[in-house]
Enzyme design. Sequence first.
Site, mmCIF file in Angstrom:
data_model
loop_
_atom_site.group_PDB
_atom_site.id
_atom_site.type_symbol
_atom_site.label_atom_id
_atom_site.label_comp_id
_atom_site.label_asym_id
_atom_site.label_seq_id
_atom_site.Cartn_x
_atom_site.Cartn_y
_atom_site.Cartn_z
ATOM 1 N N HIS A 1 -32.018 -10.825 -36.913
ATOM 2 C CA HIS A 1 -31.457 -10.011 -35.824
ATOM 3 C C HIS A 1 -30.754 -8.738 -36.304
ATOM 4 O O HIS A 1 -30.566 -7.816 -35.519
ATOM 5 C CB HIS A 1 -30.431 -10.822 -35.015
ATOM 6 C CG HIS A 1 -31.008 -11.972 -34.265
ATOM 7 N ND1 HIS A 1 -32.046 -11.820 -33.366
ATOM 8 C CD2 HIS A 1 -30.696 -13.301 -34.270
ATOM 9 C CE1 HIS A 1 -32.344 -13.014 -32.844
ATOM 10 N NE2 HIS A 1 -31.546 -13.925 -33.383
ATOM 11 N N ASP B 1 -38.571 -18.907 -35.070
ATOM 12 C CA ASP B 1 -37.202 -19.140 -34.605
ATOM 13 C C ASP B 1 -37.206 -19.033 -33.076
ATOM 14 O O ASP B 1 -37.967 -18.249 -32.510
ATOM 15 C CB ASP B 1 -36.284 -18.061 -35.213
ATOM 16 C CG ASP B 1 -34.798 -18.340 -34.999
ATOM 17 O OD1 ASP B 1 -34.141 -18.732 -35.976
ATOM 18 O OD2 ASP B 1 -34.307 -18.149 -33.862
ATOM 19 N N HIS C 1 -35.195 -17.702 -31.180
ATOM 20 C CA HIS C 1 -34.745 -16.382 -30.736
ATOM 21 C C HIS C 1 -35.724 -15.309 -31.216
ATOM 22 O O HIS C 1 -36.223 -15.383 -32.342
ATOM 23 C CB HIS C 1 -33.344 -16.085 -31.280
ATOM 24 C CG HIS C 1 -32.309 -17.094 -30.880
ATOM 25 N ND1 HIS C 1 -32.003 -18.188 -31.660
ATOM 26 C CD2 HIS C 1 -31.540 -17.187 -29.767
ATOM 27 C CE1 HIS C 1 -31.068 -18.918 -31.045
ATOM 28 N NE2 HIS C 1 -30.771 -18.334 -29.899
ATOM 29 N N ASP D 1 -34.561 -23.848 -34.500
ATOM 30 C CA ASP D 1 -33.832 -24.009 -33.239
ATOM 31 C C ASP D 1 -34.743 -24.118 -32.016
ATOM 32 O O ASP D 1 -34.248 -24.226 -30.886
ATOM 33 C CB ASP D 1 -32.788 -22.894 -33.053
ATOM 34 C CG ASP D 1 -33.268 -21.531 -33.507
ATOM 35 O OD1 ASP D 1 -34.467 -21.389 -33.793
ATOM 36 O OD2 ASP D 1 -32.433 -20.606 -33.573
HETATM 37 ZN ZN LIG Z 1 -32.482 -18.594 -33.662
#
Ligand SMILES: [Zn+2]
Length: 379
Positions: free
Chosen positions: A136, A171, A173, A260
């Site tokens: 990120h 992931d 996200h 996740d």
């Molecule tokens: Zn994540």
Amino acid sequence: MATKKAVFVHSARLDELSYPPQCPFNTSRAGRLRKIVHSMGLLSGPDKIEVAPEPAPRAVLEKFHSARYLDALQKAARGTGGLELLYMGIGTGDCPTFPDMYDYPVLACGATLTAADLILRGQADVAFNPSGGFHHAGPELAAGFCYINDMAIACQVLAEAGKRVLYLDIDVHYGDGVANAFYDRKDVMTISFHESGRTLFPGTGFEDEIGEGDGKGYCVNVPLPVGTYDEAYKKAFDAIAPSLIAAFDPDVIVFEFGADALAGDPLAHLRLTNNTCADIIASLLTFHKPILMTGGGGYNVENTVRAWALGWSVLCGADGPDSHANIGLGGVMLESTDWSGGLRDRQLPPSPQQRRNVLPEIEAVIKAIKTNIFPLHGL
Ligand SMILES: [Zn+2]
């Protein structure tokens, strides 16, 4: 049956550094994983080695991050710095300030760069840095527990060495920092499977974000609805990833294995088992290209460690029918009694309602990508 030179990147120094205890990001996962795979015999033998990383050099960090941002991180770690920190996302709920906030990400980034370097020198066919995956962070922005974007930096280093880089991110996200870094480039293709931005941070990564300029068609986003289960995820993966990877024909694959997306993660809403992660790694291995795998998110620590142990066993070719991954881990120190059946999760079949909620959305995303991106690659 180990046939690949496999490198596991870790050191005791990584175990000494940590995030604040109240932060969901748990740096102890890598050390716990290391203990498990070591006890399974998956760090030794002629084709598997363990390598300790060095901190990433400042000049390499500056391939992606601005000098003033790196200075700000160092200041914040010392407990100094002013309002400019907040403009850079430093000292927020997701990116708190703490003593190891410079040393840890710089060493974790060094571990990803060690893996990249070994691949470039032909000394590794596959490499795993479980302490990496900070997808990120922006050039001048801390976000989502990420301070130094080791993934973007490693992709840049590999690209500068003349490699065509396929970046795959599972992931839960969206891997926005990496996708944005290469949004207008065609030498690095980014493919991200993630929970839709409608329900999860960072709120972007929709299927119509496909890159621009030279990079049009080289950013592939697969947003997934709440409740996405193995079979639906696999449907999307199989429809999209293998043909795009084959068409792109990468020299190296960089794989962000955040865990996740697994069922039971406290920060997200997908329902995968680790069997899907293992299938994805097996699919990547069929391309016979070097693979640089990292960790990432994963906030149910036990599930994450087990998924990464399974992932490592698949990656280094130790997931045969008689392996520890598929039968009981006799004699191995278990994290909990749930592990007595091996590393693989039990199947988690969806309810009819879950199918009705998930499948139409997945089918629409597959259709959009096949319409908007596939033709740009002659598919
Ligand atoms: Zn994540």
